[in-house]
Design an enzyme around this catalytic site. Sequence first.
Site, PDB file in Angstrom:
ATOM      1  N   ASP A 234      52.375  46.317 117.480  1.00 44.07           N
ATOM      2  CA  ASP A 234      52.181  47.761 116.670  1.00 44.07           C
ATOM      3  C   ASP A 234      53.067  47.561 115.608  1.00 44.07           C
ATOM      4  O   ASP A 234      53.485  46.488 115.109  1.00 44.07           O
ATOM      5  CB  ASP A 234      52.803  48.672 117.743  1.00 44.07           C
ATOM      6  CG  ASP A 234      51.892  49.882 117.435  1.00 44.07           C
ATOM      7  OD1 ASP A 234      51.242  50.632 118.201  1.00 44.07           O
ATOM      8  OD2 ASP A 234      52.663  50.764 116.487  1.00 44.07           O
TER       9      ASP A 234
ATOM     10  N   ALA B 253      49.312  53.344 127.505  1.00 36.79           N
ATOM     11  CA  ALA B 253      50.798  53.304 127.366  1.00 36.79           C
ATOM     12  C   ALA B 253      51.246  53.067 125.915  1.00 36.79           C
ATOM     13  O   ALA B 253      50.354  52.850 124.978  1.00 36.79           O
ATOM     14  CB  ALA B 253      51.412  52.298 128.253  1.00 36.79           C
ATOM     15  N   LYS B 254      52.392  53.488 125.691  1.00 37.29           N
ATOM     16  CA  LYS B 254      52.898  53.153 124.193  1.00 37.29           C
ATOM     17  C   LYS B 254      54.617  52.846 124.626  1.00 37.29           C
ATOM     18  O   LYS B 254      55.136  53.334 125.286  1.00 37.29           O
ATOM     19  CB  LYS B 254      52.634  53.938 123.143  1.00 37.29           C
ATOM     20  CG  LYS B 254      52.793  53.544 121.920  1.00 37.29           C
ATOM     21  CD  LYS B 254      51.903  52.757 121.250  1.00 37.29           C
ATOM     22  CE  LYS B 254      51.156  53.097 119.989  1.00 37.29           C
ATOM     23  NZ  LYS B 254      49.955  52.409 119.709  1.00 37.29           N
ATOM     24  N   GLY B 255      55.213  51.903 123.771  1.00 38.61           N
ATOM     25  CA  GLY B 255      56.572  51.803 123.943  1.00 38.61           C
ATOM     26  C   GLY B 255      57.099  51.536 122.267  1.00 38.61           C
ATOM     27  O   GLY B 255      56.466  51.160 121.492  1.00 38.61           O
TER      28      GLY B 255
ATOM     29  N   ALA C 128      56.257  54.355 127.468  1.00 38.78           N
ATOM     30  CA  ALA C 128      55.562  55.453 128.239  1.00 38.78           C
ATOM     31  C   ALA C 128      54.174  55.200 128.781  1.00 38.78           C
ATOM     32  O   ALA C 128      53.547  54.726 128.269  1.00 38.78           O
ATOM     33  CB  ALA C 128      55.394  56.690 127.019  1.00 38.78           C
TER      34      ALA C 128
END
Length: 417
Positions: free
Chosen positions: A148, A107-109, A62
């Site tokens: 993460d 962002a993060k995924g 995202a």
Amino acid sequence: MEPEEPESALETARRQLHHAATYLDLDSNIVERLKYPDQVHEVTVPIERDDGSVEAFTGYRAQHDDARGPYKGGLRYHPEVTRDECVGLGMWMTWKCAVMDIPFGGAKGGIAVNSKDLSTAEKERLTRRFTEEMRNMIGPNQDIPAPDMGTNPQTMAWLMDAYSMQEGETMPGVVTGKPPLVGGSEGREEAPGRSVAIITRAVCEYYERSLSDTTIAIQGYGSVGANAARSLDDWGATIVAISDVNGAMYDPTGIDTQTVPSHDEEPEAVTRYADEVISNDELLELDVDVLIPAALGNVITEANANAIQADIVIEGANGPITSAADTILSEREIPVIPDILANAGGVTVSYFEWLQDISRRAWSFERVQDELETEMVAAWDDVRTEFERQDVSWRDAAYIVALSRIAEAHAIRGLWP
Ligand code: NAD
């Protein structure tokens, strides 16, 4: 009373966006725009398992906002990864980079997978295939992932290698959190805990407390908790309690933090070194000057917020305080320093890593520590100025600083086409 249902990351991010916007004279179209991600990529990641069967996993990235620079944020491997969680956490990254004035967006995924069920070879295949599926969306000037939950420096090295192989040149700047041998930064591991310590010291100074007269309890003794504890111990504070998932070590005369192994050095060993063990719940309710929850989200809730006896709370973990508990602490006039400022040392040193990668020049550990200190103190000064000017909570002050920077970037750039 109904038990409190914690908000999702997306609900929290949107609520905080709207709340901060009420203090600013902003174009409402910009605020509306920031409620949504720029884009969310969803891919299927098939891999061959070690037994020869093929299994397909779902992966996301995202990308929330890049008005201030390339997207930046973690990549997690966890069974509960969802599209909305990535959007919410990506928004948090936008605010975090902006409060630090780092030229990145958010962002993060992640991949919905239990990484503990995969062998090392399967994790490598998963990472390489995911990188290939996302290759057009990531890049040193586009979107830069980082470790993460469930991912680590090795995962980032595979990602960098897979990307570089296809691009035909070594491109370390595509990810941060790599091992230093392949372009990672010295001091990255210590950074979020170090920033928690720098902010704690600044807050104590603001409230005219000398660190040598300050007692501190810290939940979690991992990357964030142990590094924060050791720096604060070095600077003269009395660390009276530390904990891991098994419970807490309590010593009102002060713990020698160097003698207790961190999660990385010897996992979950804190209570084995303790003369007196208390529970994690008891740690949170100790009568200390400063409480630093640095393990998990949602540990201070409506149920225990009235029992918190600390004079100041510093958020070491992401989102350790629920929204209802935040209201209670605010009514009780207990200052809470928000995660987006306190633990932002992680993304700040990621930015330093990216600078080192694109300029092909490594910095010394001392330089990283010095520059981190400079950036943290500058961000603290900006948030403090807003706190004093608007008479708001520390959390609101940090969001106001972040949102005003993002909105200004949008206003100056204008709307395409
Ligand atoms: P870590 O895995 O290094 O350490 C976590 C610690 O918390 C361990 O000591 C573990 O035993 C303890 N813990 C786990 N479950 C617990 C429980 N139920 N009760 C009490 N303690 C428990 O993790 P970390 O990297 O230090 O991350 C901690 C928090 O900080 C997370 O919320 C993370 O998202 C956030 N954070 C981490 C970074 C980073 O770069 N490491 C950056 C910003 C924020």
